[in-house]
Design a protein around this motif. Structure first.
Motif, PDB file in Angstrom:
ATOM      1  N   ALA A 303       0.825  -1.210   0.000  1.00 45.47           N
ATOM      2  CA  ALA A 303       0.000   0.000   0.000  1.00 45.47           C
ATOM      3  C   ALA A 303       0.863   1.266   0.000  1.00 45.47           C
ATOM      4  O   ALA A 303       0.588   2.217  -0.730  1.00 45.47           O
ATOM      5  N   PHE A 304       1.919   1.257   0.824  1.00 47.04           N
ATOM      6  CA  PHE A 304       2.664   2.506   0.994  1.00 47.04           C
ATOM      7  C   PHE A 304       3.795   2.679  -0.003  1.00 47.04           C
ATOM      8  O   PHE A 304       4.366   3.751  -0.102  1.00 47.04           O
ATOM      9  N   ARG A 305       4.092   1.641  -0.767  1.00 47.01           N
ATOM     10  CA  ARG A 305       5.096   1.800  -1.820  1.00 47.01           C
ATOM     11  C   ARG A 305       4.482   2.095  -3.172  1.00 47.01           C
ATOM     12  O   ARG A 305       5.164   2.503  -4.091  1.00 47.01           O
ATOM     13  N   SER A 306       3.185   1.862  -3.331  1.00 45.95           N
ATOM     14  CA  SER A 306       2.649   2.057  -4.688  1.00 45.95           C
ATOM     15  C   SER A 306       1.211   2.550  -4.738  1.00 45.95           C
ATOM     16  O   SER A 306       0.709   2.799  -5.821  1.00 45.95           O
ATOM     17  N   ARG A 307       0.534   2.698  -3.590  1.00 47.09           N
ATOM     18  CA  ARG A 307      -0.885   3.056  -3.683  1.00 47.09           C
ATOM     19  C   ARG A 307      -1.326   4.055  -2.623  1.00 47.09           C
ATOM     20  O   ARG A 307      -2.474   4.041  -2.194  1.00 47.09           O
ATOM     21  N   THR A 308      -0.427   4.900  -2.195  1.00 50.49           N
ATOM     22  CA  THR A 308      -0.786   5.901  -1.191  1.00 50.49           C
ATOM     23  C   THR A 308      -0.477   7.296  -1.746  1.00 50.49           C
ATOM     24  O   THR A 308       0.572   7.508  -2.345  1.00 50.49           O
ATOM     25  N   TYR A 309      -1.393   8.202  -1.545  1.00 49.81           N
ATOM     26  CA  TYR A 309      -1.172   9.576  -1.985  1.00 49.81           C
ATOM     27  C   TYR A 309      -0.198  10.291  -1.053  1.00 49.81           C
ATOM     28  O   TYR A 309      -0.034   9.888   0.102  1.00 49.81           O
ATOM     29  N   VAL A 310       0.404  11.350  -1.550  1.00 50.28           N
ATOM     30  CA  VAL A 310       1.358  12.115  -0.749  1.00 50.28           C
ATOM     31  C   VAL A 310       0.666  12.749   0.456  1.00 50.28           C
ATOM     32  O   VAL A 310       1.312  13.116   1.430  1.00 50.28           O
ATOM     33  N   TYR A 327       0.801   2.212  -8.534  1.00 48.04           N
ATOM     34  CA  TYR A 327       1.197   3.527  -9.065  1.00 48.04           C
ATOM     35  C   TYR A 327       0.066   4.245  -9.791  1.00 48.04           C
ATOM     36  O   TYR A 327       0.281   5.256 -10.435  1.00 48.04           O
ATOM     37  N   GLU A 328      -1.115   3.746  -9.694  1.00 48.83           N
ATOM     38  CA  GLU A 328      -2.279   4.439 -10.263  1.00 48.83           C
ATOM     39  C   GLU A 328      -2.776   5.428  -9.208  1.00 48.83           C
ATOM     40  O   GLU A 328      -3.523   5.059  -8.312  1.00 48.83           O
ATOM     41  N   LEU A 329      -2.304   6.656  -9.309  1.00 49.98           N
ATOM     42  CA  LEU A 329      -2.580   7.650  -8.270  1.00 49.98           C
ATOM     43  C   LEU A 329      -2.957   8.992  -8.888  1.00 49.98           C
ATOM     44  O   LEU A 329      -2.229   9.985  -8.742  1.00 49.98           O
ATOM     45  N   ALA A 538       7.392  12.316  -7.084  1.00 55.36           N
ATOM     46  CA  ALA A 538       6.845  10.971  -6.951  1.00 55.36           C
ATOM     47  C   ALA A 538       7.655  10.005  -7.803  1.00 55.36           C
ATOM     48  O   ALA A 538       8.368  10.403  -8.724  1.00 55.36           O
ATOM     49  N   TRP A 645       0.061  18.968  -6.831  1.00 55.98           N
ATOM     50  CA  TRP A 645       1.235  18.718  -7.675  1.00 55.98           C
ATOM     51  C   TRP A 645       1.359  19.831  -8.701  1.00 55.98           C
ATOM     52  O   TRP A 645       0.452  20.055  -9.501  1.00 55.98           O
TER      53      TRP A 645
END
Lengths: 652, 652
Positions: A303-310, A327-329, A538, A645
């Motif tokens: 979750a925290f390496r590829s699916r969490t927003y900043v 990485y779909e964010l 990112a 961003w």
């Protein structure tokens, strides 16, 4: 007060330290840290966290109570109690909003016992719930009033156990804080019915919306009644066996596609996933099930390496309110449901307690100061349900699911009372204790007392400033050395520490500066975290923000708002000047924002055509000074475009 | 054959040129171009378009017919006819799949009268529909078998008029082509019922899913019965008056938030929006309503300047299958429903006929060769419902709505028979005629005959090559000069034209090279369109593809597929080398792809962390040669990641 037993391990929210010790032996490897109770962690109203909690008590909680009445939730329960002929109103899981508000009220009353209005709400609602409860212990207004024949018939969607879980959590909070012992018997009657129906001799069914797992673990901690914990474990063990997801929403939506110990990715509905993960950690800790904890930590990494927003938000998709692919964010269609942010906070809290790892506290801080805080308005009475990182020029608000501004209430009002219960219990998450001392994870203006009479007074203007002053006000009676551990956030590269005015060189280890000594009362410790403006990028696999930076300072993510642009400037055309420095500043015309970020910017012009062959030369117009404001404050002035961003102008 | 009247203006699909002239006088200003019928525009099987149509006849259409039986659509109609006791199966608008397949069969039989299987399907199904029709003309299996009490009760969702519209279009196709006159009386009985119920003396209701508007206009063109056109207009005029969208989906979803002449943006469900726009042009043309045409063109500008994918796909959001905000065009979550692509093609066709503007033909070409063509597999028997421009590594297919590969059929099977009807009628969209001559809009291996006996033979390997050879095989009997107009696509910067082997310098005007002369039989014209590889960039407000280019050649958009990468390479890590040239090439190991694009690339490595302070230095590894394949062919080899937009490596 005999029911106020307490496990020191992993409560869903902090308990009272006066209460008894662990109810069951907990494997040492899993019992890293113990929470302080609300009596031991007190937020002063001077700091930001304290002001949030005060606003929660003065505005959000009364607002929730009012809306439970006007939106019909209380009326539904009256109808279930046979005291009203009114039609059922709202979502079929509307009871859960009542339970969450009750839980919030209990945490609040623990430190504001003089609040008579809140006290009446707790007493009246507790009595109403008792009257609405069926003789066999069942308690759910929808399936009592509207569809009794469908009781337990639709586990995918009924939310019956979800509602039960929130009832249990409210009862635990009321009992553990001593606010009221009267809800617990109601909860236990229902829990006993669940054990009978779903327990080892019962049916093999699980609820489509997790929540009861973590709640049963809490009820077990409070009562020591093992069947509750066993049932929580059973609900976990039954996953991945094809019980859920035969309709349009497949099993991944429900996290039912694989056994919980084998899953390698977060999937589906984000809130369901995160509540389930909280329950996994709870059961792992209480049963010593290392495989279960491993699974939770493995999913954390995913979750925290590829699916969490900043901002700490979770959930990239509006459709199914779900996690996306790695990485779909997207910023504009970030769903980032408020409840998912709160659930992430709760999950990270459990992992922190279980392991002591700073990375979990880092994520608690990130999500609290950004995704969670942004969900509630400055007045405490308006809320976001989804929390995007970008609102486009020309955005067409589609009501509740992609609102342009915070709304006072929702037809599915899960988020506002969820905010209320988190904010009411906030002091309990600042610090923990273990036999060796006190660990401070979140910084605020607060008084913290660890077992053995070790009291630390913390004063700080955090997160606006990085200087945290601590005074060991009471050293504890035993004269032994103990360790004061201070988290150095992952965002902080340089810091200084002094003890008694003398600089000390203590490198942070595993995310904490650890000061071990025989403390004497009055000793001051100052941790000064450098807090420069950071330009965060990112991972390039996050296509959505390629070529952009997010401006951050300390734990706060900043954003640009239309309100701070010259008239006629389109936010999407604004670029960050890569050569200009971004600095923290104070803007006199924005008195409510202690620190803004200013940076050099440009306005780009790219013509009208949507697609063009060859490199598109952006013409850059008049430079302008950009003002970025904390993301959590966005949308509190005029309604308009926003973005976290910021595209960086092409160099040269 | 007396029912085979034909309006020369704006049929939904091309009609037979032998049929009578316009039924009603059409304002000259709106009657720019007239379609050729399927008898006048014949595709040879040698070219790509001809092969697509043949595959459609040999594979897609029989596959659709089979699935109408196995999926239950035919059975539903049998039940409605009282000939079966089987339960209703599938979507409540399942009849529309039958109607669309019937329409496709009619267009196909117009040129393949020897196809006995297809003929039987048309005859049997037409007879079945007649038996399933209620005495009053009503025809809908769901509301006959399952919910007769709900007839007309739920206009937002019932799709009753949507299904009726597709029935009318099937009947028009069958009658206009002379394939069968028997469906028309069925359609007219139903249409007469609609006029009675919804006409000027009837209720004020509209269908939540447009389609009947354009179908009624077509039925009017065929029959000359004015009440059909008036009803189409009435359905348009009733929009924006609060009739739709009181539930969870608000009025914007239904395009009911404003009157159709006042709307300035495309909104909501993309297919509904586009079918509505087609109907607007139809009614505008037939009634001379310039304000309505203006509105359609205004919405075209909005859609094509800020909400269309480079593949021509429409619909940025899975949730509500909807248009997004301006410039919200994510590649991974592009919904791009196949039906929306087809609807865009049909809308642009109507605008082309009404105005003669090349930009509409440009968009027909773009969407046909990319979004539409990609929706069907090379074997003609598998289909995409949504058409993303990126499939991520680790994509979790969520069944029908975000499939990783084309599926043989869908529970909501609107798309496959929609492809079938477009492909079957394809020849009719190649060219148009007016009093001054013949206009060729789409290039293929075809024979085209304009009124007056003007016949042009077209031979080309388009879209693989840009050379188009035309022979004026018959010059027409009157000895008058006429104009052969050849579209120069917007993607083409340079081209040459020769007549009888002699180069001629004729600058394109408004998108067409116009050659006016007294033609003699045997004269050859060669249009040679330069077709270099283009690196297309998007408007920088499209955040989703910042820093990326799409490789295109001619009308084709290309993409990268995992299948063409070295093992172990993650597609998201691939970069285009900005210094290397991208060129068209032939790869011997890909015999089914006449032209690939090769380009210099790099593999980047960026570490694990999701967010980092400061510029992230990508380490670039071994250079590699990238092979891009036509987007429409993706997913025909192994299932795996794909992307259209390729990040360009940072220079230097």
């Amino acid at each position: 007060m005999t029911q106020q037993k307490l496990s020191d391990t992993v409560p869903a929210a902090p308990g009272l330290q006066e209460a008894a010790g662990p109810v069951v032996p907990t494997p040492a490897a899993l019992s890293a840290l113990r929470p302080l109770g609300l009596g031991q962690a007190r937020l002063r109203a001077e700091g930001l966290l304290g002001r949030w909690r005060r606003r929660n008590a003065e505005d959000t909680l009364p607002h929730c109570v009012d809306n439970l009445h006007t939106a019909g939730n209380i009326g539904n329960l009256r109808a279930a109690a046979g005291e009203s002929e009114d039609e059922f109103v709202g979502m079929w899981f509307a009871d859960s909003d009542v339970h969450k508000t009750l839980e919030a009220a209990a945490w609040q009353l623990a430190t504001s016992p003089e609040d008579d209005g809140l006290r009446s709400f707790v007493d009246d609602t507790t009595a109403l719930l008792a009257r609405a409860q069926r003789e066999d212990g069942y308690l759910n207004s929808y399936f009592t009033v509207v569809a009794p024949q469908e009781r337990w018939a639709k586990p995918d969607w009924s939310h019956e156990l979800y509602c039960a879980g929130h009832l249990f959590q409210a009862a635990v909070a009321a009992a553990r804080t001593g606010v009221s012992p009267d809800l617990l018997p109601v909860a236990r009657r229902f829990a006993d019915l669940l054990v009978e129906r779903f327990g080892p001799d019962g049916v093999e069914e699980v609820c489509g919306h997790p929540e009861v797992e973590t709640a049963l673990a809490e009820l077990y901690r409070l009562t020591g009644h093992r069947p509750y914990l066993d049932l929580a474990q059973r609900f976990l063990d039954l996953r991945g066996r094809g019980l859920l997801g035969h309709g349009r929403f497949g099993p991944r939506y429900y996290q039912d596609h694989q056994p919980v110990r084998e899953v390698r990715e977060v999937t589906g509905h984000a809130v369901r996933q995160l509540y389930l993960l909280a329950g996994m950690v709870d059961v792992a800790v209480e049963t010593g099930d290392l495989a279960l904890l491993d699974a939770a930590e493995r999913l954390w990494a995913d979750a925290f390496r590829s699916r969490t927003y900043v901002t700490g938000a979770h959930g990239s998709r509006h459709r199914e309110e779900a996690y996306g692919d790695p990485y779909e964010l997207p910023s504009d269609r970030a769903y980032g449901e408020t409840c998912a942010a709160i659930a992430s906070f709760q999950w990270n809290w459990r992992l922190l307690l279980a392991t002591g790892r700073a990375r979990y506290a880092d994520e608690m801080e990130r999500v609290l100061y950004n995704a969670v805080a942004a969900a509630v308005s400055s007045d405490g009475r308006h809320f976001f349900y989804s929390n995007p990182l970008q609102l486009r020029t020309g955005h067409a608000s589609s009501g509740e699911e992609a609102a342009s501004r915070r709304l006072p209430w929702y037809s599915c009002a899960c988020c506002p009372p969820n905010i209320a219960r988190l904010m009411a219990s906030l002091p309990g998450y600042l610090a923990t204790a273990d036999d060796g001392g006190l660990q401070i994870h979140l910084y605020g203006d607060a008084s913290l007392t660890a077992p053995g009479g070790r009291r630390v007074e913390m004063r700080t203007a955090y997160p606006w400033q990085g200087r945290i002053e601590l005074e060991v006000a009471e050293a504890g009676g035993d004269g032994q050395a103990w360790t004061l551990a201070l988290r150095v956030p992952a965002w902080c590269d340089t810091y200084t520490v002094s003890v008694g005015g003398e600089p000390v060189r203590v490198p942070a280890r595993d995310g904490y500066v650890r000061l071990t000594r025989v403390w004497t009362p009055g000793t001051t410790v100052v941790l000064d975290l450098d807090m420069p403006v950071r330009q965060v990028t990112a991972h390039p696999r996050v296509d959505a923000v390629r070529g952009c930076v997010a401006l951050t300072r300390g734990p706060l993510v900043y954003c640009l708002e239309q309100a701070d642009l010259p008239p006629g400037t389109v936010l999407e055309d604004v670029r960050l000047d890569p050569g200009a420095e971004a600095t923290a500043a104070r803007r006199e015309d924005l008195p409510d924002i202690p620190v803004v970020i200013t940076a050099g910017g440009l306005v780009a012009h790219a013509g009208d055509s949507l697609y063009t062959a060859g490199a598109r030369r952006e013409r850059t117009g008049t430079p302008l000074t950009l003002t970025a404001v904390p993301y959590f404050l966005w949308g509190n002035r005029s309604e308009g475009p926003m973005r976290v961003w910021i595209p960086v102008a092409a160099a040269g």
